[in-house]
Scaffold this active site. Sequence first.
Site, PDB file in Angstrom:
ATOM      1  N   HIS A 328       0.800  -1.212   0.000  1.00 20.01           N
ATOM      2  CA  HIS A 328       0.000   0.000   0.000  1.00 20.01           C
ATOM      3  C   HIS A 328       0.841   1.273   0.000  1.00 20.01           C
ATOM      4  CE1 HIS A 328       0.907   0.820   4.258  1.00 20.01           C
ATOM      5  NE2 HIS A 328       0.882  -0.503   4.388  1.00 20.01           N
ATOM      6  N   HIS A 337      10.890  -1.272 -13.229  1.00 19.50           N
ATOM      7  CA  HIS A 337      10.707  -2.713 -13.454  1.00 19.50           C
ATOM      8  C   HIS A 337      10.853  -3.433 -12.109  1.00 19.50           C
ATOM      9  CE1 HIS A 337      11.795  -6.461 -16.103  1.00 19.50           C
ATOM     10  NE2 HIS A 337      11.013  -6.770 -15.085  1.00 19.50           N
TER      11      HIS A 337
END
Length: 407
Positions: A328, A337
């Site tokens: 979160h 990436h």
Amino acid sequence: MYAKFLKRILDFLLATIGFLVLLPFFILITLFLAIANNGSPFFIQRRPGYKGKIFSIIKFKTMNDKKDAEGNLLSDAERLTPIGKFVRKTSLDEIPQLLNVIKGDMSLIGPRPLLTQYMHLYSPYQNRRHEVKPGITGWAQVNGRNAIDWETKFDLDVYYVENTSFLLDVKIIFKTIKKIMIREGINAADSATIEPFSGNTNVVIYGGGGHCKVLLEVFFEEQKYQVKGIYDDNPKSDSLYGVKVSKSPPLSFFKNKNCIVAIGDNATRKKIVQQLQTNYVMTIHPTAVISKFAKIGHGTQIMATAVVNPDTEIGHHCIINTGAIVEHDCLLGDYVHISPNATLGGGVKVGEGTQIGIGASVLPNLTIGKNVMVGAGAVVVENIPDNAVVVGVPGKIIKYQNENNGK
């Protein structure tokens, strides 16, 4: 000048005159359809208009409400009444929309207003159709109407948005009259009305290497786009899992196409993206768990079983690879990436162009700079500056001496 001021004035005047002239037909059709449809001559439905604002469109009701034994509506072809078929073929069902034009919700000429449930399926390119008021007739209607596929229809809609003019509107009016006279393009080939838009539009892939194989699986499983081709500067084969692989064409080929860049290296992916003028789409594997409170940028690819938790914001052209977990409140820049099985704790910030290696972990609330390489299995326990390499458990920082990867 025309699009902003004169078009609305002409719309109001012509729609008012047209409605008064057609008033006898309006009354007769209303009576006939009231009989055919058990007292329901009008079809009223919520549609998105200018800038996506919802309004109520009014048309003559050409289909009844007959249902099967299980209470489901019959097909469009089965519910199309004889009088409704005549009204549809002659385009008389559009007459009540003159009231929408007079009110200001619509224009005489513009992209046809589609269903509200399609709105979340549009790509940014397709959504441009809402940059002008919807119309009773439009460039797509005089170039095929229901007989053309969705991708062509959207291309024609966007063409009108980009080329709105008095002369084009006059041309559309005359072509509309011709279409009505010869009753051309009213129905799709095999149905009474065009097939619903499902979002299954075409997409092309730039890059045919190993990462493309993983990305293809996502597209095949997601079934939102149909992959129409793979393009690579140095193709190793003619096809990949049944999709044709070709030598990269001129950059102009990609203009306005749905596209995604299947290159794992962040710097190379960024370079290619900046060269292409195209419409970048995102793709998400059905097994990935993505919070509805997360924000995902265009061109981003989220692979199988990846997890993105609430209030996380992922930039454009990122890769969240297989099994990766982004907790979160994370913030990821563009061209990031996250490798397979890597984990970002809550509140982590990752700069543009950074790669988190296979199985690496980043502790909560840390900041990782731009163009950082976190090695496979590393555990990041402190903030990382730009252009650094992190290896080991716990992570040891090895700074680049320069941006050319010298250590």
